[in-house]
Scaffold this motif. Structure first.
Motif, PDB file in Angstrom:
ATOM      1  N   LEU A   1      -6.540 -34.310   0.012  1.00 33.08           N
ATOM      2  CA  LEU A   1      -5.564 -34.965  -0.620  1.00 33.08           C
ATOM      3  C   LEU A   1      -5.888 -36.274  -0.554  1.00 33.08           C
ATOM      4  N   ASP A   2      -5.853 -37.088  -1.640  1.00 36.99           N
ATOM      5  CA  ASP A   2      -5.572 -38.633  -1.605  1.00 36.99           C
ATOM      6  C   ASP A   2      -4.433 -38.909  -2.646  1.00 36.99           C
ATOM      7  N   PRO A   3      -3.269 -39.025  -2.174  1.00 38.50           N
ATOM      8  CA  PRO A   3      -2.400 -39.044  -3.337  1.00 38.50           C
ATOM      9  C   PRO A   3      -2.330 -40.305  -4.192  1.00 38.50           C
ATOM     10  N   LEU A   4      -2.866 -41.331  -3.725  1.00 37.45           N
ATOM     11  CA  LEU A   4      -3.024 -42.670  -4.475  1.00 37.45           C
ATOM     12  C   LEU A   4      -4.428 -43.404  -4.073  1.00 37.45           C
ATOM     13  N   ASP A   5      -5.406 -42.977  -4.851  1.00 39.33           N
ATOM     14  CA  ASP A   5      -6.744 -43.601  -4.664  1.00 39.33           C
ATOM     15  C   ASP A   5      -6.685 -44.790  -5.484  1.00 39.33           C
ATOM     16  N   GLY A   6      -7.070 -45.970  -4.553  1.00 35.13           N
ATOM     17  CA  GLY A   6      -7.039 -47.383  -5.478  1.00 35.13           C
ATOM     18  C   GLY A   6      -5.854 -47.918  -5.057  1.00 35.13           C
TER      19      GLY A   6
END
Length: 363
Positions: free
Chosen positions: A116-121
């Motif tokens: 999981l990357d909850p907020l990529d960027g």
């Protein structure tokens, strides 16, 4: 042993991506979105925001409540995320809108890992580049990519893209393809994540491996999620980006759905087992075709042996079923020499660079 229907898990994860998006938007549009205490710096000098932490708390907490034996590995520190107890979780009894899969399967939860990357960027979030921000959920089965979800919480023009090697590819916009007979062929366009583009040493290494006389480099392309979808939509031919597993798992599954690849710079597929190293410090490359050519010009006068999508995932790649608009299992497109062909990107009348369509591979 606890098991789950794949369609149920995908449906619930899509609902979680939508719920996390609401939290991200709430923070992004708040008056103090980038004020004191909202943006912090982690040990690796990368930023983390309240939106990252709340979104991860929402997704991880909700999954733990519904699937206690499912291992979830998120980008942000678990101890810090746990402090965001103000976040309301999704009711584990809620029935998310069902998705229909080409073939249903029951999977032991112990054999799955969700990256999981909850907020990529996050850097784009801080710098107010909303189109670059994505939420990534990548489900691996026995170490191989199974399902990928890329959501765009701050870009209403793009749908959540999801799919995998067993379930096809959904919600990809093929309208960016340019027919072969309408423009001149151009050099392959390679998008670079900010992790590469903003580091002089990494950028110099990429320019040495992909010389400008043979490749066009886009240094403003964004993060892993956006880059992956740009490749799938034909906006770029390949991308060089992060090597962290939470950045790579979802794109790897989506690319495998259509015979594409995500590998390290030697052409080796990544392992997504729970105990694997989380970082691939050399970065990764992702493409749909002729993957070998993006691994480094000076090292590849001939195509090296690469793992195909079916070898990596144990399932065949997929292409579009014209009747349903969803990509379904088929054989990859081969040239006469047996290698996967790169559909040449062309320049439109306006001068923009785009890749040609292969009409049996788009919906």
């Amino acid at each position: 042993m606890a098991t789950v229907e794949l369609s149920e898990l995908v449906s619930y994860c899509l609902a979680l991506a939508e719920g996390a998006g609401a939290l991200i938007r709430e923070v992004y549009h708040s008056p103090d979105a980038h004020g004191h205490g909202t943006v912090q710096t982690k040990e690796d000098d990368s930023p983390v925001t309240v939106a990252d932490l709340r979104a991860q708390r929402f997704i991880m907490g909700s999954l733990a409540a519904r699937y206690p034996s499912l291992l979830v590995i998120g980008e942000e520190d678990d101890a810090v995320v746990a402090q965001r107890d103000e976040v309301a979780l999704l009711d584990p009894a809620v029935d998310a809108p069902a998705v229909e899969l080409p073939q249903e399967s029951t999977v032991p939860l112990a054999e799955l890992v969700l990256w999981l990357d909850p907020l990529d960027g996050t850097r784009s979030f801080v710098d107010r580049r909303p189109a670059d921000v994505t939420t990534l959920l990548g489900i691996a089965h026995r170490g191989s990519p199974l399902v990928g979800i890329v959501a765009f919480p701050l870009d209403d023009s793009r749908n959540t893209v999801w799919g995998g090697p067993r379930i096809g590819l959904h919600n990809v916009d093929s309208g960016h393809m340019t027919p072969l007979d309408t423009a001149l062929t151009a050099s392959p366009l390679v998008g670079l994540s900010y992790w590469v583009a903003e580091d002089p040493d990494k950028l110099a290494a990429v320019e040495a491996a992909l010389p400008p006389q043979l490749f066009d480099l886009d240094t403003s392309a964004g993060g892993s999620g956006r880059l992956c979808v740009d490749v799938l939509e034909g906006k770029i031919d390949a991308a060089r980006c992060h090597g962290f597993k939470w950045d790579a798992a979802a794109p790897a599954a989506l690319l495998a759905a259509v015979g594409g690849q995500l590998t390290d710079m030697t052409g080796k597929a990544l392992s997504y087992h729970a105990g694997t190293e989380q970082a691939n410090r050399g970065g990764v490359i992702l493409s749909l075709n002729d993957h070998w050519r993006y691994l480094g010009h000076e090292a590849s006068s001939e195509s090296p042996r690469l793992s195909s999508a079916s070898e990596v995932t144990g399932s065949p790649p997929v292409a579009v079923s014209p009747a349903s608009g969803v990509r379904t299992p088929t054989s990859p497109h081969d040239d006469s020499d047996g290698t996967h062909s790169l559909h040449p990107r062309t320049r439109s009348a306006s001068g923009s660079s785009r890749r040609n369509s292969c009409h049996s591979c788009i919906r």
